[in-house]
Motif scaffolding. Structure first.
Motif, PDB file in Angstrom:
ATOM      1  N   TRP A 109       0.893  -1.256  -0.048  1.00  0.00           N
ATOM      2  CA  TRP A 109      -0.334  -0.047   0.010  1.00  0.00           C
ATOM      3  C   TRP A 109       1.281   1.039  -0.185  1.00  0.00           C
ATOM      4  CZ3 TRP A 109       0.999   2.668   4.546  1.00  0.00           C
ATOM      5  CH2 TRP A 109       1.871   2.260   5.690  1.00  0.00           C
ATOM      6  N   GLU A 111       0.551   5.483   1.594  1.00  0.00           N
ATOM      7  CA  GLU A 111      -0.182   6.376   2.156  1.00  0.00           C
ATOM      8  C   GLU A 111      -0.552   8.352   1.226  1.00  0.00           C
ATOM      9  OE1 GLU A 111      -0.180   6.239   6.199  1.00  0.00           O
ATOM     10  OE2 GLU A 111      -0.055   8.279   5.918  1.00  0.00           O
ATOM     11  N   LYS A 116      -4.613   9.028   3.277  1.00  0.00           N
ATOM     12  CA  LYS A 116      -5.714   7.872   3.119  1.00  0.00           C
ATOM     13  C   LYS A 116      -4.436   6.939   2.135  1.00  0.00           C
ATOM     14  CE  LYS A 116      -9.261   5.925  -0.844  1.00  0.00           C
ATOM     15  NZ  LYS A 116      -9.865   6.817  -1.855  1.00  0.00           N
ATOM     16  N   ARG A 117      -5.028   5.658   2.701  1.00  0.00           N
ATOM     17  CA  ARG A 117      -4.134   4.455   2.075  1.00  0.00           C
ATOM     18  C   ARG A 117      -4.795   3.540   0.423  1.00  0.00           C
ATOM     19  NH1 ARG A 117      -1.889   0.522   6.957  1.00  0.00           N
ATOM     20  NH2 ARG A 117      -0.586   3.064   7.839  1.00  0.00           N
ATOM     21  N   SER A 307       6.063   9.916   2.712  1.00  0.00           N
ATOM     22  CA  SER A 307       5.218  10.566   4.353  1.00  0.00           C
ATOM     23  C   SER A 307       5.797  10.696   5.750  1.00  0.00           C
ATOM     24  CB  SER A 307       3.663   8.505   4.073  1.00  0.00           C
ATOM     25  OG  SER A 307       5.429   7.391   3.775  1.00  0.00           O
TER      26      SER A 307
END
Ligand code: ADP
Ligand code: MG
Ligand code: ZN
Length: 477
Positions: A109, A111, A116-117, A307
């Motif tokens: 994933w 971010e 929101k991922r 991030s």
């Protein structure tokens, strides 16, 4: 499309991003991996697909693929290569060596700056194709008189990053690609240059009734060369599908081409299924199984991802990660963090970095964190007004000196002492009895006039906030 119709539907997007790896050489041969060279000069029997030639896997490309997997929080697993069979003149072997059901990276994933991922289904290795250019007829194959093929790109290593269908708007699609690009650059695997084709995006777009969880029929859009065209293409395609469904038609699953000049997508071909490619394991390559030691070395060598950097700066500056996203993107977070570490006021450090420093990337490269911290502190302690501090910073960015105190002294920027400032304010009040009466009557807008006059009289040396304070003192007696 009416606003009502738009409200009844929601768009679902899944992106496939092809990333060219920044290796010296190609994926299976020793030819140079370089952009923009004389056509067909970086070729050999292996990347031209000549009979009897055999591939040898490039170790650096595996390392880059693993870095990407780590950065995207994927499971990194033993993998194998497959042949994906199809014919096109820019693919000399008539098959592409890719990874199919056992990719090196899966289930990760990323971010977005807003927190929101988005799920990453897989990030697998494969080879790039060559490049065809259709001559005459405006570049379209149907109208072309002949086509030219350049095999320099054939066999360049790629990682294809496939997202889950979890992206909910054109805006979010752009944010995803922008974040992914920053991650890829941070891993060292890519130069991130969309304009040179280092990053190529295909968008799968479908719509469904708002609130529904089932997926609608998707179209895959190709040929978007920038974040801007990605956004425009998704907007257009969303509208087209909603119009179809609103008028009782259905969406046909197909591959569509984005035409930048016309601002619309058009049908290219019906969608291939996996069956059409006759995938089978590549018999000339052994399975790829990086050992734990290699994986650990890769993990330890990774720089902090965007991030992480947003979180670190936001926490030091007492703000939200989304508020500092641009500073991280501009690579100015290190400067601000160091300045805060040296005692500078976080709010002023953020503002000066985001405005003055960001506007001058060359100057920013010269600026030391220590002298940046000093100019911010001069402003925070009132030794320089905001206007003066911006001028001192501009001189530092222009390379005049890295000593803010010396620049301030050279410009005659001394903080005016309070009694001198009070005297100027009193003169200005006396010279403007009408506006002063309005100020006394409670019209706050006239304070701007007084500040302007005081600035003029003091050649900008006065601190606007101090002038406001004195005006209030005079009013409140
Ligand atoms: P293919 O390899 O045939 O393109 P994949 O199953 O690998 O198909 O899916 C490719 C991309 O399409 C993925 O990013 C996935 O999230 C996206 N996708 C699949 N179904 C939909 C859908 N109904 N709407 C939007 N995106 C979709
Ligand atoms: Mg696809
Ligand atoms: Zn070669």
């Amino acid at each position: 499309m009416s606003p009502d119709a738009a409200g009844r539907w929601e768009v679902v997007i899944g992106l496939e991003v092809h990333c060219e790896l920044r290796t010296e050489t190609k994926l299976f041969c020793g030819c140079r991996n370089a952009f923009g060279e004389e056509p067909n000069t970086n070729v050999c029997p292996v990347c031209l697909g000549l009979p009897g030639s055999l591939p040898v896997l490039n170790r650096q490309s595996v390392e880059y693929a693993m870095r990407i997997g780590e950065a995207l929080h994927c499971d990194i697993r033993p993998s194998i290569f497959h042949r994906k069979n199809y014919f096109y003149p820019d693919m000399p072997k008539d098959y592409q060596v890719s990874q199919y059901d056992e990719p090196i990276n899966s289930d990760g994933w990323l971010e977005l700056p807003n927190g929101k991922r988005i799920g990453v289904t897989r990030a697998h290795m494969e080879e790039d194709t060559g490049k065809s250019t259709h001559m005459g007829g405006g570049g379209r194959i149907g109208d072309a008189t002949h086509s030219l093929v350049d095999y320099n790109r054939a066999g360049v290593p790629l990682v294809e990053i496939v997202s889950e269908p979890e992206i909910g708007s054109a805006e979010e699609a752009r944010a995803y690609v922008s974040e992914l690009r920053a991650i890829l650059v941070a891993t060292g695997a890519s130069d991130g240059k969309m304009e040179e084709g280092s990053l190529r995006v295909d968008a799968n777009v479908s719509v469904r009734p708002r609130g529904s969880t089932a997926l609608g029929t998707r179209c895959e859009i190709k040929n978007m060369n920038s974040l801007r065209s990605l956004g425009r293409a998704v907007e257009y395609e969303t509208g087209r599908q909603i119009d179809l469904l609103e008028s009782g038609d259905r969406v046909v699953q197909e591959t569509r081409h984005w035409n930048e000049d016309e601002g619309r997508t058009s049908s290219m071909r019906s969608k291939e299924e996996a069956d059409d490619y006759r995938y089978f394991p590549e018999p000339d390559l052994v399975p790829l199984a990086p050992d734990d030691q290699w994986r650990k070395a890769v993990r330890d060598s990774l720089a902090p991802m965007p991030s992480d950097r947003r979180r670190a700066l936001a926490s030091a500056a007492h703000t939200e990660p989304a508020a500092v996203a641009l500073l991280v993107e501009q690579d100015l977070d290190g400067l601000v963090l160091a300045a805060i570490g040296a005692g500078a006021d976080p709010r002023i450090a953020l503002n000066r970095a985001a405005n003055e420093v960001a506007a001058d990337p060359d100057g920013a490269a010269r600026l030391s964190a220590e002298s940046f911290a000093r100019v911010v502190t001069l402003e925070a302690t009132g030794k320089l007004t905001a206007t003066q501090s911006k001028q001192v910073l501009a001189a530092m960015l222009a390379g005049e000196s890295d000593d803010p105190e010396a620049i301030a002294e050279d410009r005659g920027f001394e903080a005016m002492d309070t009694s001198a400032l009070q005297a100027v304010v009193d003169q200005v009040i006396e010279a403007n009895p009408g506006p002063w009466q309005r100020f006394l009557d409670g019209d706050p807008k006239v304070s701007g006039l007084f500040i302007g006059q005081v600035m003029k009289k003091t050649q900008g040396q006065a601190d606007g906030k101090a002038v406001t304070r004195i005006l209030q003192e005079r009013r409140d007696g």
